[in-house]
Design a protein around this motif. Structure first.
Motif, short mmCIF file in Angstrom:
data_model
loop_
_atom_site.label_atom_id
_atom_site.label_comp_id
_atom_site.label_asym_id
_atom_site.label_seq_id
_atom_site.Cartn_x
_atom_site.Cartn_y
_atom_site.Cartn_z
N TYR A 104 17.02 26.13 5.80
CA TYR A 104 17.50 24.89 6.36
C TYR A 104 18.47 24.03 5.58
CZ TYR A 104 13.18 24.73 9.47
OH TYR A 104 12.21 24.93 10.35
N PHE A 105 19.16 23.54 6.08
CA PHE A 105 20.53 22.63 5.81
C PHE A 105 20.03 21.26 5.75
CE2 PHE A 105 24.05 25.93 5.99
CZ PHE A 105 23.89 26.82 5.01
N ILE A 106 20.40 20.52 4.71
CA ILE A 106 20.12 18.94 4.91
C ILE A 106 21.31 18.59 3.93
CG2 ILE A 106 17.70 19.17 4.86
CD1 ILE A 106 17.62 18.27 1.92
N ASP A 107 21.57 17.16 4.41
CA ASP A 107 22.75 16.17 3.73
C ASP A 107 24.07 16.59 3.76
OD1 ASP A 107 20.42 14.69 3.06
OD2 ASP A 107 20.50 15.16 1.01
N ALA A 108 24.49 16.90 5.16
CA ALA A 108 25.84 17.21 5.15
C ALA A 108 26.62 15.96 5.00
CB ALA A 108 26.31 17.65 6.47
N THR A 109 28.01 15.76 4.39
CA THR A 109 28.70 14.66 4.36
C THR A 109 30.00 14.78 5.35
OG1 THR A 109 29.58 13.33 2.48
CG2 THR A 109 30.25 15.91 2.48
N HIS A 127 29.97 21.65 5.81
CA HIS A 127 28.73 20.71 5.21
C HIS A 127 29.39 19.84 4.21
CE1 HIS A 127 25.41 19.90 2.36
NE2 HIS A 127 24.60 20.43 3.73
N GLY A 128 30.20 20.21 3.11
CA GLY A 128 30.82 19.19 2.27
C GLY A 128 30.02 18.89 1.10
N ASP A 129 28.61 19.23 1.03
CA ASP A 129 27.84 19.09 -0.12
C ASP A 129 26.78 19.80 -0.32
OD1 ASP A 129 27.19 17.38 -2.43
OD2 ASP A 129 25.93 16.02 -1.30
N LEU A 130 27.22 21.42 -0.21
CA LEU A 130 26.28 22.21 -0.37
C LEU A 130 26.01 22.64 -1.71
CD1 LEU A 130 24.83 24.29 1.58
CD2 LEU A 130 26.73 26.01 1.21
N ARG A 131 24.65 22.13 -2.13
CA ARG A 131 24.12 22.78 -3.25
C ARG A 131 22.47 23.00 -3.37
NH1 ARG A 131 22.06 17.39 -5.25
NH2 ARG A 131 22.93 15.72 -3.66
N ALA A 132 22.19 23.91 -4.41
CA ALA A 132 20.84 24.25 -4.01
C ALA A 132 19.68 23.27 -3.57
CB ALA A 132 20.38 24.85 -5.44
N GLU A 133 19.88 21.84 -3.99
CA GLU A 133 19.02 20.97 -3.47
C GLU A 133 19.06 20.38 -2.14
OE1 GLU A 133 20.94 20.89 -6.13
OE2 GLU A 133 19.88 20.48 -7.76
#
Length: 265
Positions: free
Chosen positions: A184-189, A168-174
């Motif tokens: 759901y996951f969003i905003d992978a870098t 993912h590269g940018d996993l955080r609560a948001e």
């Protein structure tokens, strides 16, 4: 004005409407409306078109800010004793195209993500179009019991990605959404394939950091051990200090390290 909004910049109303019209046309719809969404996002302007399509509008300024953040993250990775693995993008369209491709790969693995629809370039902007989830909460908006129940889903999805050499590269609560009872996951870098092992460890460190403030170190690490062995968690421990200095994480580093050591004994 928040520093995030200043760095992200603003899309003028006429250009926002132009992107909305283009999105609707490309999907065989009549354009009805476009509205901005309030989201904790530094690297794009999020909006919804016709209450049906979620669009992320990426400008040249967003690409520049992403490059600066990437440099800072790689310096932090170096300080943690590893090669830098974050990669930058040359154009707004390249950023949009990468997010679309990453989202498609996650979906193919069975990881819940908003349905990826397309990426295109419009008047100098990169635009990625995804399914719009109208009713969701981010992980940090949930209470203890809800987060505890979703923690296994988070680590399961992450382990599925890692087994497929995807990070993912940018996993955080948001960047973890709950919609319709699903995670759901969003905003992978973007990360360098040569640094995949370190990037996995960084992902795990970020997951621990996102969960610990809500459900505690013991529960967080306990769930993580169901999906990762002690050697992998020890690698993740090496990134915790770096993750803790990022402004989008606030957690008890020592508590997590202590629990990792307990599990290893």
């Amino acid at each position: 004005m928040a520093i995030r909004d200043l760095l992200r910049g603003a899309v003028p109303d006429e250009e926002l409407e132009s992107v909305g019209e283009e999105t609707a046309i490309r999907h065989g719809e009549s354009f009805e409306c476009v509205r901005l969404l309030d989201a904790d996002n530094w690297l794009s302007t999020p909006a919804v078109v016709n209450e049906q399509f979620f669009v992320k509008i990426i400008s040249g300024q967003n690409t520049l800010v992403h490059g600066l953040l990437t440099t800072g993250r790689n310096i932090g990775v170096f300080a943690s004793g590893s090669e830098g693995f974050f990669q930058r993008f040359g154009t707004p369209y390249a950023m949009a195209e990468h997010e679309l491709e990453s989202t498609r790969k996650m979906r193919e693995l069975g990881v819940n993500v908003p349905e990826p629809l397309e990426a295109f370039e419009h008047e100098g902007y990169g635009v990625v179009v995804l399914e719009y989830l109208p009713d969701f909460e981010t992980l940090d908006e949930l209470d203890f019991s809800a987060v505890e129940s979703y923690a296994p889903d988070l680590f399961y999805a992450l382990s599925r990605m890692h087994d497929a050499e995807l990070v993912h590269g940018d996993l955080r609560a948001e960047n973890v959404l709950i919609a319709g009872g699903e995670l759901y996951f969003i905003d992978a870098t973007k990360v360098n394939a040569d640094g995949i092992n370190d990037a996995r460890a960084y992902d795990i460190a970020c997951a621990l950091a996102a969960l610990e403030p809500i459900i505690g170190a013991g529960t967080t690490v306990g769930v993580a051990t169901e999906y990762y062995d002690s050697d992998v968690l020890a690698s993740a421990e090496g990134f915790l200090d770096f993750v803790n200095i990022r402004p989008d994480h606030d957690f008890d580093t020592l508590a997590i390290k202590g629990e990792i050591h307990k599990q290893a004994d």
